[in-house]
Design an enzyme around this catalytic site. Structure first.
Site, PDB file in Angstrom:
ATOM      1  N   PRO A  54      -4.313  49.257  63.797  1.00  0.00           N
ATOM      2  CA  PRO A  54      -4.466  50.698  64.005  1.00  0.00           C
ATOM      3  C   PRO A  54      -3.128  51.424  63.948  1.00  0.00           C
ATOM      4  O   PRO A  54      -2.067  50.787  64.004  1.00  0.00           O
ATOM      5  CB  PRO A  54      -5.106  50.791  65.394  1.00  0.00           C
ATOM      6  CG  PRO A  54      -4.738  49.511  66.067  1.00  0.00           C
ATOM      7  CD  PRO A  54      -4.651  48.478  65.004  1.00  0.00           C
ATOM      8  N   PRO A  55      -3.153  52.755  63.860  1.00  0.00           N
ATOM      9  CA  PRO A  55      -1.889  53.504  63.801  1.00  0.00           C
ATOM     10  C   PRO A  55      -1.081  53.348  65.085  1.00  0.00           C
ATOM     11  O   PRO A  55      -1.635  53.225  66.177  1.00  0.00           O
ATOM     12  CB  PRO A  55      -2.352  54.959  63.617  1.00  0.00           C
ATOM     13  CG  PRO A  55      -3.756  54.863  63.104  1.00  0.00           C
ATOM     14  CD  PRO A  55      -4.329  53.620  63.687  1.00  0.00           C
ATOM     15  N   LYS A  67       3.721  48.843  62.499  1.00  0.00           N
ATOM     16  CA  LYS A  67       3.659  48.109  61.237  1.00  0.00           C
ATOM     17  C   LYS A  67       4.817  48.485  60.317  1.00  0.00           C
ATOM     18  O   LYS A  67       5.498  47.623  59.760  1.00  0.00           O
ATOM     19  CB  LYS A  67       2.318  48.390  60.546  1.00  0.00           C
ATOM     20  CG  LYS A  67       1.096  47.995  61.352  1.00  0.00           C
ATOM     21  CD  LYS A  67      -0.178  48.214  60.561  1.00  0.00           C
ATOM     22  CE  LYS A  67      -0.409  49.665  60.190  1.00  0.00           C
ATOM     23  NZ  LYS A  67      -0.595  50.546  61.368  1.00  0.00           N
ATOM     24  N   SER A  85     -22.934  45.578  65.939  1.00  0.00           N
ATOM     25  CA  SER A  85     -22.468  44.962  67.179  1.00  0.00           C
ATOM     26  C   SER A  85     -23.055  45.602  68.433  1.00  0.00           C
ATOM     27  O   SER A  85     -22.868  45.084  69.528  1.00  0.00           O
ATOM     28  CB  SER A  85     -20.938  45.013  67.238  1.00  0.00           C
ATOM     29  OG  SER A  85     -20.485  46.347  67.211  1.00  0.00           O
ATOM     30  N   LYS A 121     -11.674  45.072  70.842  1.00  0.00           N
ATOM     31  CA  LYS A 121     -12.711  45.328  71.842  1.00  0.00           C
ATOM     32  C   LYS A 121     -12.271  44.827  73.225  1.00  0.00           C
ATOM     33  O   LYS A 121     -12.558  45.456  74.247  1.00  0.00           O
ATOM     34  CB  LYS A 121     -14.017  44.662  71.417  1.00  0.00           C
ATOM     35  CG  LYS A 121     -14.634  45.297  70.161  1.00  0.00           C
ATOM     36  CD  LYS A 121     -15.863  44.535  69.694  1.00  0.00           C
ATOM     37  CE  LYS A 121     -16.467  45.182  68.451  1.00  0.00           C
ATOM     38  NZ  LYS A 121     -17.646  44.440  67.937  1.00  0.00           N
TER      39      LYS A 121
END
Length: 814
Positions: free
Chosen positions: A388-389, A393, A710, A753
């Site tokens: 995710p942002p 990275k 899910s 999660k």
């Protein structure tokens, strides 16, 4: 008006030795022409390609026997004949039908025997006539004629005005034409009679035979003048245009000659000074080329292109293109590499200092560096950091470059839709340039940098091609040693470049491209990690950016934890960085205004600055209500918890689904209800309950689209809790897909999660037994404080999740 040359180039016609010349026309004879008695019967002389006008003297060549006899016999008598134009000049022996009806009475002035054996006859037109009847055809045509006079009713002033205009136009044409002597203007000016002026100009103009015949047949002097004026105007315009063109061509030639002379002089001066700038540049390029460490193929191509540059004109457009190509070849770092630093402990310290956590990435870099140290040569890996942002990275690439002691370059691929951005343009196009891969290597002057390809999952495509397909060669370790750029037209070795791609999700990456990369997941940070990142990196950075000293403000751990839990909801630390920046700005304002302030920021101070907490709703909501279950969801920005709510109402068994659900989630709800109907006895439920109550399943935050399998176990548990009115286990969350047979299938995004569950205060997670391997791969620090219940089937889930205890205010379901 080239026809003037016939009548005006020589204003006299030679006659004999005694009389050298006779005038072409004699205006004084005009009255005599009018008074001249014309016979009723005349011999007819056919004229080829010409028309005789009254008053005009013309020479003609007589070649036909019949015509020669006619001329000789008439010359011995009264010298009068009828001159009529042939309709078709190709007819050798014309009949009377082959001649026009209107001609001109002609008087023979002289017969000349020419040196080449031909006979020339000089005739002068006298008066127009019309042929009526043919008397005889032998030995030549003889016909009865009727003389024609000009119309008398037209005003003389109009004819004079037309004549004046014709004079001006004729004089203008004489001046424009280089083939007509200027003396001809005097002859034109001396003609007073409008009729004779029109006849003379018509005879000597480049009119067609039919146009001249039309003028001859027209009885009105003014109309003949207007028709002739129109023709001469066109001829004048053509001469003006011709002169303009000749002037421009002459000027261009003069300019070219001038430039040539100047260039020759410049060349001589340059030779004295040591050669032309072009030669000097070529010599400079050749000297630079000798220092390059390129292979034989590139060297040969360079010499060939350099020789081509010498043959080009510096003013041509191709010269600049060729120059740009040669400069690109020289500036590229062919086989030029920076030396790697093999101090592994130093590299480890740099990675730990710049980034907290991210153990997998750090281990992978150290592994690569260790093998490189032992082997000495190794193709660089193609890493793809997915997460995710805000998890670091992109900034990780800088740390890797520093650890390896390599150059660093970053290229954003977000929104890139033109394949030429990767492969470059062909150099035949105007404005051609190499692709951005080659351009960046030229910029860093190294063939083994750390090259970050940012946002690789957001590459677009359109009519210009698919950049993702062009990246296949760049990011394939087996192919990128011979990467072909369209501008270079030579293979370039990219195998030593360490490519690091970043993406938020692998779903948007081309499958073939994904297969060529080594994917490393960066799921996000837990609260404890975010606190450490804030203390080590974010707070010092913001203090420096805002000019605030370290001793002027303090953010205790409890305050940081409060900010993280109440004002951010993310896997990364980008929002946390913005919140800290806001706090530091307020402190900077107090310092600038010299206002008193509390240097240690408390929760109360944070609320005063940032406002009320924004994400309280993400906390676990308790188990006091039947039908409310906490599920776990994955998003591109990290994991989140979601609530599934089920309520029952009197009805006929209708199922209603709300909350902006996708097709897969809707199917999961239908599947859960059907499974519950078929296994009602397992939960001690009567089957008629499903016919007496309507079921309404809702997932809050209805403005946000939701989809995925899910949530199946959460929907199953929610519906079962609503019908049984039994409590859900306290601080419980779940994720998994269900089947009609009652199986619970594994799902993805487990680490995200789990982090979302920890942020929400969850302690127990129900998950498919097949996800056990995913849980065990996660670092122990992320799992700390969580208990996992692995289940195979829905029956096991119900036994664990549903407590025998009823909710506080159960419904009366019977």
């Amino acid at each position: 008006m080239y026809g003037f040359l016939n009548g005006l180039d020589n204003l006299m016609i030679p006659m004999d030795e005694e009389t050298e010349y006779i005038p072409l026309f004699s205006e004084g004879e005009e009255e005599d022409l009018k008074k001249m008695k014309i016979p009723d019967v005349l011999p007819i002389l056919p004229l080829r390609n010409t028309v005789l006008f009254p008053g005009v003297v013309i020479p003609i060549t007589v070649g036909r026997d019949k015509s020669l006899r006619l001329v000789q016999e008439v010359y011995k008598k009264n010298k009068i004949l009828g001159a009529v134009a042939q309709k078709d000049s190709s007819i050798e022996d014309p009949e009377i039908e082959d001649l026009y009806k209107v001609g001109t009475v002609a008087q023979i002035l002289k017969i000349l025997e020419m040196p080449d054996g031909t006979t020339s006859v000089i005739i002068q037109g006298r008066k127009r006539f019309r042929m009526d009847d043919l008397f005889t055809e032998k030995p030549y045509h003889v016909a009865k004629i009727t003389p024609l006079d000009d119309a008398k009713e037209e005003p003389a002033a109009e004819a004079k005005a037309v004549a004046a205009a014709l004079k001006e136009l004729a004089i203008k044409i004489i001046k424009l034409s280089s083939n007509i002597p200027i003396e001809a203007t005097f002859a034109i000016k001396n003609i007073e009679s409008p009729s004779f002026l029109i006849n003379f100009l018509a005879s000597n103009s480049e009119l067609s035979l039919m146009e001249k015949q039309d003028l001859l047949e027209n009885n009105s002097v003014s109309k003949r003048g207007f028709l002739l004026l129109e023709h001469l105007s066109k001829e004048s315009q053509m001469l003006e245009l011709k002169n303009d063109i000749q002037t421009k061509v002459k000027n261009d030639l003069d300019q070219q000659q001038r430039e040539f002379l100047l260039q020759q002089q410049m060349k001589t001066i340059q030779d004295e000074l040591g050669g032309s700038p072009q030669d000097q540049e070529v010599q400079e390029y050749r000297a630079k080329g000798k220092k390059k460490r390129w292979n034989q193929e590139v060297k040969t191509a360079f010499e060939k292109e350099l020789d081509k540059l010498l043959r080009l004109n510096t003013a041509s457009g191709e010269y600049s293109v060729q120059m740009n190509y040669i400069q690109t070849l020289i500036e590229l770092p062919w086989n030029e590499f920076t030396k790697d630093n093999f101090n592994l402990k130093r590299a480890s310290r740099i990675l730990d200092k710049d980034h907290f956590g991210l153990e997998k990435v750090k281990d992978r870099i150290l592994e690569h560096l260790a093998v490189l140290k032992l082997k000495g040569d190794l193709k660089s890996p193609i890493l793809c950091l997915v997460g995710p942002p805000g998890v670091g990275k992109t900034s990780l690439g800088k740390s890797i470059a520093q650890a390896l002691n390599r150059k660093y370059v970053r290229m954003s691929l977000g929104g890139l839709h033109d394949e030429a951005e990767i492969r470059g343009h062909r150099k035949t196009y105007i404005g051609a340039m190499p692709g951005r891969i080659v351009q960046n290597l030229k910029k860093v002057k190294s063939s083994n940098p750390v090259f970050v390809l940012d946002e690789i999952d957001k590459v677009g495509r359109d009519a210009h091609g698919n950049p993702a397909s062009a990246l296949l060669e760049v990011l394939d370790p087996e192919q990128n040693s011979t990467f072909h750029d369209n501008f270079l037209e030579l293979d370039y070795d990219l195998s030593r470049v360490m490519f690091i791609a970043t993406a938020n999700t692998i779903a948007g990456i081309n499958p073939a491209l994904l297969d060529r990369m080594e994917v490393i997941d960066l799921s996000g940070y837990i609260v404890e990690e975010k606190i450490q990142i804030a203390r080590r990196h974010l707070i010092p950075k913001q203090l420096e950016n805002h000019g605030v000293g370290k001793k002027q403000v303090s953010l205790p751990v409890r305050t940081l934890e409060f900010i993280i839990e109440s004002y951010t909801r993310e896997s990364g630390v980008r929002q946390l960085d913005k919140r800290i920046a806001k706090l530091v700005r307020v402190v900077a304002k107090h310092i600038a205004f010299e206002d008193p302030y509390d240097r240690s920021l408390t929760k109360k101070t944070v609320q005063e600055i940032l406002g009320p907490p924004q994400y309280i709703r993400d906390k676990y909501d308790g188990n006091k209500h039947a039908g409310v279950v906490t599920g776990l969801a994955w998003t591109a920005t990290g994991g989140e918890i979601l609530f599934v709510e089920t309520s029952l109402s009197q009805g006929d068994g209708k199922l209603t689904l709300t909350g902006n659900l996708g097709d897969v989630m809707k199917e999961s709800a239908i599947l859960a209800l059907e499974y519950l109907k078929s296994h009602a006895s397992r939960l001690s439920l009567k089957t008629e309950l499903f016919r007496k109550y309507n079921v309404h399943v809702h997932v809050p935050e209805g403005a946000i689209p939701k989809d995925g399998p899910s949530a199946g176990v959460a929907m199953m548990t929610s519906i079962a809790s609503a019908f049984t009115q039994r409590k859900i286990r306290d601080h419980m969350a779940m994720t998994g897909e269900i089947t009609l047979r009652g199986k619970i299938l594994p799902v993805g995004g487990i680490k995200e999660k789990i982090l979302a569950a920890k942020r929400a205060g969850i302690t127990d997670i129900a998950i498919s037994v097949e996800n056990r391997k995913d849980v065990e791969e996660i670092n122990e620090i992320y799992r700390q404080g969580l208990r996992f219940q692995y289940v195979h089937e829905i029956s096991e889930l119900m036994d664990f999740v549903l407590l025998n205890e009823k909710v506080d205010k159960p419904m009366n379901i019977s």
